[in-house]
Scaffold this motif. Sequence first.
Motif, PDB file in Angstrom:
ATOM      1  N   VAL A   1       5.966  -8.953 131.027  1.00 30.25           N
ATOM      2  CA  VAL A   1       7.253  -9.037 130.897  1.00 30.25           C
ATOM      3  C   VAL A   1       7.395  -9.892 132.088  1.00 30.25           C
ATOM      4  O   VAL A   1       7.970 -11.019 132.018  1.00 30.25           O
ATOM      5  CB  VAL A   1       7.576  -7.700 131.411  1.00 30.25           C
ATOM      6  N   ALA A   2       7.187 -10.236 133.116  1.00 25.79           N
ATOM      7  CA  ALA A   2       7.596 -11.437 134.663  1.00 25.79           C
ATOM      8  C   ALA A   2       7.089 -12.482 134.542  1.00 25.79           C
ATOM      9  O   ALA A   2       7.983 -13.327 134.585  1.00 25.79           O
ATOM     10  CB  ALA A   2       6.533 -10.965 136.047  1.00 25.79           C
ATOM     11  N   GLY A   3       6.340 -12.631 132.944  1.00 28.64           N
ATOM     12  CA  GLY A   3       5.736 -14.162 132.731  1.00 28.64           C
ATOM     13  C   GLY A   3       6.552 -14.787 131.849  1.00 28.64           C
ATOM     14  O   GLY A   3       7.134 -15.970 132.054  1.00 28.64           O
ATOM     15  N   TYR A   4       7.179 -13.763 130.812  1.00 22.52           N
ATOM     16  CA  TYR A   4       7.800 -14.305 130.139  1.00 22.52           C
ATOM     17  C   TYR A   4       9.466 -14.181 130.005  1.00 22.52           C
ATOM     18  O   TYR A   4       9.980 -15.374 129.734  1.00 22.52           O
ATOM     19  CB  TYR A   4       8.371 -13.184 129.206  1.00 22.52           C
ATOM     20  N   PHE A   5       9.514 -13.749 131.408  1.00 22.76           N
ATOM     21  CA  PHE A   5      10.946 -13.430 132.136  1.00 22.76           C
ATOM     22  C   PHE A   5      10.629 -15.164 132.987  1.00 22.76           C
ATOM     23  O   PHE A   5      11.195 -15.785 133.000  1.00 22.76           O
ATOM     24  CB  PHE A   5      11.590 -13.215 132.532  1.00 22.76           C
ATOM     25  N   PHE A   6       9.506 -15.230 133.917  1.00 22.70           N
ATOM     26  CA  PHE A   6       9.744 -15.963 134.891  1.00 22.70           C
ATOM     27  C   PHE A   6       8.908 -17.498 134.612  1.00 22.70           C
ATOM     28  O   PHE A   6       9.686 -18.582 135.065  1.00 22.70           O
ATOM     29  CB  PHE A   6       9.476 -15.762 136.135  1.00 22.70           C
TER      30      PHE A   6
ATOM     31  N   ASP B   1      17.503 -14.928 120.247  1.00 25.98           N
ATOM     32  CA  ASP B   1      17.224 -16.455 119.445  1.00 25.98           C
ATOM     33  C   ASP B   1      16.610 -17.441 120.418  1.00 25.98           C
ATOM     34  O   ASP B   1      16.316 -18.985 120.388  1.00 25.98           O
ATOM     35  CB  ASP B   1      17.850 -17.505 118.670  1.00 25.98           C
ATOM     36  N   GLN B   2      15.021 -17.061 120.847  1.00 23.29           N
ATOM     37  CA  GLN B   2      14.092 -17.570 121.742  1.00 23.29           C
ATOM     38  C   GLN B   2      12.586 -17.507 120.715  1.00 23.29           C
ATOM     39  O   GLN B   2      12.615 -16.280 120.708  1.00 23.29           O
ATOM     40  CB  GLN B   2      13.839 -17.025 123.593  1.00 23.29           C
ATOM     41  N   GLU B   3      11.795 -18.082 121.615  1.00 28.45           N
ATOM     42  CA  GLU B   3      10.391 -18.172 120.982  1.00 28.45           C
ATOM     43  C   GLU B   3       9.275 -16.977 121.364  1.00 28.45           C
ATOM     44  O   GLU B   3       9.892 -17.156 122.576  1.00 28.45           O
ATOM     45  CB  GLU B   3       9.739 -19.337 120.811  1.00 28.45           C
ATOM     46  N   ALA B   4       8.931 -15.915 121.632  1.00 29.76           N
ATOM     47  CA  ALA B   4       8.298 -15.132 121.955  1.00 29.76           C
ATOM     48  C   ALA B   4       7.009 -16.059 122.030  1.00 29.76           C
ATOM     49  O   ALA B   4       6.591 -15.302 123.305  1.00 29.76           O
ATOM     50  CB  ALA B   4       8.326 -13.810 121.510  1.00 29.76           C
ATOM     51  N   GLY B   5       6.311 -16.856 121.562  1.00 25.30           N
ATOM     52  CA  GLY B   5       5.191 -17.256 121.457  1.00 25.30           C
ATOM     53  C   GLY B   5       4.169 -16.294 122.063  1.00 25.30           C
ATOM     54  O   GLY B   5       4.080 -15.203 121.166  1.00 25.30           O
ATOM     55  N   ASN B   6       2.762 -16.111 122.442  1.00 24.44           N
ATOM     56  CA  ASN B   6       1.553 -14.933 122.668  1.00 24.44           C
ATOM     57  C   ASN B   6       2.315 -14.038 123.926  1.00 24.44           C
ATOM     58  O   ASN B   6       1.380 -13.145 124.504  1.00 24.44           O
ATOM     59  CB  ASN B   6       1.138 -16.282 123.608  1.00 24.44           C
ATOM     60  N   TRP B   7       3.425 -14.272 124.328  1.00 25.62           N
ATOM     61  CA  TRP B   7       3.896 -13.066 125.373  1.00 25.62           C
ATOM     62  C   TRP B   7       4.164 -11.802 125.299  1.00 25.62           C
ATOM     63  O   TRP B   7       3.491 -11.205 125.857  1.00 25.62           O
ATOM     64  CB  TRP B   7       5.421 -13.312 126.597  1.00 25.62           C
ATOM     65  N   PRO B   8       4.070 -11.324 123.684  1.00 24.29           N
ATOM     66  CA  PRO B   8       3.838 -10.501 123.573  1.00 24.29           C
ATOM     67  C   PRO B   8       2.397  -9.573 123.302  1.00 24.29           C
ATOM     68  O   PRO B   8       1.873  -8.201 123.959  1.00 24.29           O
ATOM     69  CB  PRO B   8       4.901 -10.046 122.126  1.00 24.29           C
TER      70      PRO B   8
ATOM     71  N   PHE C   1       9.911  -4.786 123.811  1.00 21.47           N
ATOM     72  CA  PHE C   1      10.712  -5.217 124.406  1.00 21.47           C
ATOM     73  C   PHE C   1      10.976  -6.563 124.815  1.00 21.47           C
ATOM     74  O   PHE C   1      11.881  -7.303 124.462  1.00 21.47           O
ATOM     75  CB  PHE C   1      11.078  -4.639 126.387  1.00 21.47           C
ATOM     76  N   VAL C   2       9.836  -7.340 124.970  1.00 22.86           N
ATOM     77  CA  VAL C   2       9.957  -8.642 125.072  1.00 22.86           C
ATOM     78  C   VAL C   2      10.196  -9.283 123.309  1.00 22.86           C
ATOM     79  O   VAL C   2      11.178 -10.614 123.494  1.00 22.86           O
ATOM     80  CB  VAL C   2       7.867  -8.969 125.623  1.00 22.86           C
ATOM     81  N   THR C   3       9.664  -8.893 122.802  1.00 17.75           N
ATOM     82  CA  THR C   3       9.499  -9.369 121.142  1.00 17.75           C
ATOM     83  C   THR C   3      11.044  -9.178 120.771  1.00 17.75           C
ATOM     84  O   THR C   3      12.275 -10.246 120.209  1.00 17.75           O
ATOM     85  CB  THR C   3       9.080  -8.163 120.195  1.00 17.75           C
TER      86      THR C   3
END
Length: 62
Positions: free
Chosen positions: A47-52, A29-36, A20-22
């Motif tokens: 997931v919370a870290g990715y969004f906030f 068009d955002q960079e997912a970085g290390n969040w996945p 979902f994060v990916t």
Amino acid sequence: MELTAFLFATAVAHVGFAVFVTGHAYLTDQEAGNWPYITLALGLAGVAGYFFYDEWSESGRI
């Protein structure tokens, strides 16, 4: 619930969250970085870290 069933359900959920994060990063068009990867390890916390999570730039918040 048996331990193996619990671990399997947890692993499936974390993989789903990471997908979902990916997917969200790709569609917006955002960079997912290390969040996945963080999401694979920590589940909903990733997931919370990715969004906030807001990165700081030299001029302040992005």
